[in-house]
Scaffold this motif. Structure first.
Motif, PDB file in Angstrom:
ATOM      1  N   MET A 148       1.823  -2.027  17.707  1.00  0.00           N
ATOM      2  CA  MET A 148       0.653  -2.473  17.446  1.00  0.00           C
ATOM      3  C   MET A 148       0.281  -0.944  17.964  1.00  0.00           C
ATOM      4  O   MET A 148       0.826  -0.325  18.907  1.00  0.00           O
TER       5      MET A 148
ATOM      6  N   ALA B 263      -9.597  -0.683  14.413  1.00  0.00           N
ATOM      7  CA  ALA B 263      -8.878  -2.255  13.509  1.00  0.00           C
ATOM      8  C   ALA B 263      -7.995  -1.559  12.924  1.00  0.00           C
ATOM      9  O   ALA B 263      -6.590  -1.949  12.881  1.00  0.00           O
ATOM     10  N   TRP B 264      -8.351  -0.848  11.644  1.00  0.00           N
ATOM     11  CA  TRP B 264      -6.351  -0.601  10.604  1.00  0.00           C
ATOM     12  C   TRP B 264      -5.433   0.372  11.116  1.00  0.00           C
ATOM     13  O   TRP B 264      -4.537   0.173  11.127  1.00  0.00           O
TER      14      TRP B 264
ATOM     15  N   ARG C 265      -4.954   0.649  14.493  1.00  0.00           N
ATOM     16  CA  ARG C 265      -4.242  -0.505  16.403  1.00  0.00           C
ATOM     17  C   ARG C 265      -2.684  -1.920  14.939  1.00  0.00           C
ATOM     18  O   ARG C 265      -2.368  -2.089  15.453  1.00  0.00           O
ATOM     19  N   GLY C 266      -3.448  -1.259  13.511  1.00  0.00           N
ATOM     20  CA  GLY C 266      -2.517  -2.333  13.096  1.00  0.00           C
ATOM     21  C   GLY C 266      -0.962  -1.772  12.420  1.00  0.00           C
ATOM     22  O   GLY C 266      -0.490  -2.670  12.176  1.00  0.00           O
ATOM     23  N   LEU C 267      -1.305  -0.808  12.586  1.00  0.00           N
ATOM     24  CA  LEU C 267       0.227  -0.039  11.903  1.00  0.00           C
ATOM     25  C   LEU C 267       0.808   0.010  13.311  1.00  0.00           C
ATOM     26  O   LEU C 267       0.987   0.041  14.535  1.00  0.00           O
ATOM     27  N   ASP C 268       2.122  -0.017  12.956  1.00  0.00           N
ATOM     28  CA  ASP C 268       3.614  -0.276  13.442  1.00  0.00           C
ATOM     29  C   ASP C 268       4.438   1.159  13.381  1.00  0.00           C
ATOM     30  O   ASP C 268       5.525   0.535  13.969  1.00  0.00           O
TER      31      ASP C 268
ATOM     32  N   ASP D 220       1.535   6.422  17.605  1.00  0.00           N
ATOM     33  CA  ASP D 220       0.056   5.538  17.476  1.00  0.00           C
ATOM     34  C   ASP D 220      -0.530   6.637  16.795  1.00  0.00           C
ATOM     35  O   ASP D 220      -0.264   7.310  16.054  1.00  0.00           O
TER      36      ASP D 220
END
Length: 173
Positions: free
Chosen positions: A1, A97-98, A100-103, A106
């Motif tokens: 996240m 939200a989008w 924070r969903g990336l991996d 940051d």
């Protein structure tokens, strides 16, 4: 996240830009290593407002954030997007939200005191790093321009003393 991070330079009297909106006042400290390379190594996405994007576009032909996913918060199309930039116009809550969903690292809200203030107001900023530069401006664009009520209060996680009188403050929300 992914963690959504803000980072910018500020004068001790609370300004990110001078009265004309410029950051030329930072020039005497350009040679100081305050950790930008290490910071960028952990970043996968750069998020900026349209004004910051347009300012970067005026700096020259090279995109300053190669290998980073650029997202421009704007209601207007970009024309010929630089660096593979895409426009986001669906609101900050959906953007947060989008992101924070990336991996792949940051997300950095680049420059733009107004955009960083909007992220804070939306409860969408997880970390704020301020590099305090020893130059009093006496006026200009406030560090968090347009900040109204904020739903969260920061916790000071770290203070680093840097060369030439700079101080890095690291806040977490």
């Amino acid at each position: 996240m992914a963690v959504i991070r803000g980072m910018m330079a500020a004068s001790p009297d609370g300004f990110a830009a001078d009265a004309a909106g410029g950051v030329g006042w930072l020039a005497p400290w350009e040679a100081v290593d305050w950790g930008l390379a290490a910071f960028l190594a952990g970043i996968g996405t750069v998020v900026m407002g349209r004004r910051t994007y347009d300012d970067i576009e005026g700096l020259g032909p090279d995109w300053p954030y190669p290998g980073k996913r650029p997202v421009v918060v704007s209601g207007r199309p970009l024309g010929r997007p630089r660096g593979g930039a895409t426009v986001w116009g669906e609101g900050l809550a959906a953007l947060a939200a989008w992101l924070r969903g990336l991996d792949d690292g940051d997300a950095w809200v680049v420059g733009g005191p107004r955009l960083q203030a909007a992220f804070l107001q939306a409860g969408a900023l997880d970390r704020m790093e301020l590099c305090i530069v020893p130059r009093l401006l006496g006026g200009g664009l406030p560090v968090l321009a347009g900040l109204g009520s904020v739903p969260r209060q920061p916790r000071l996680a770290d203070v680093r003393r840097l060369p030439a009188g700079l101080v890095m403050l690291d806040y977490r929300f």
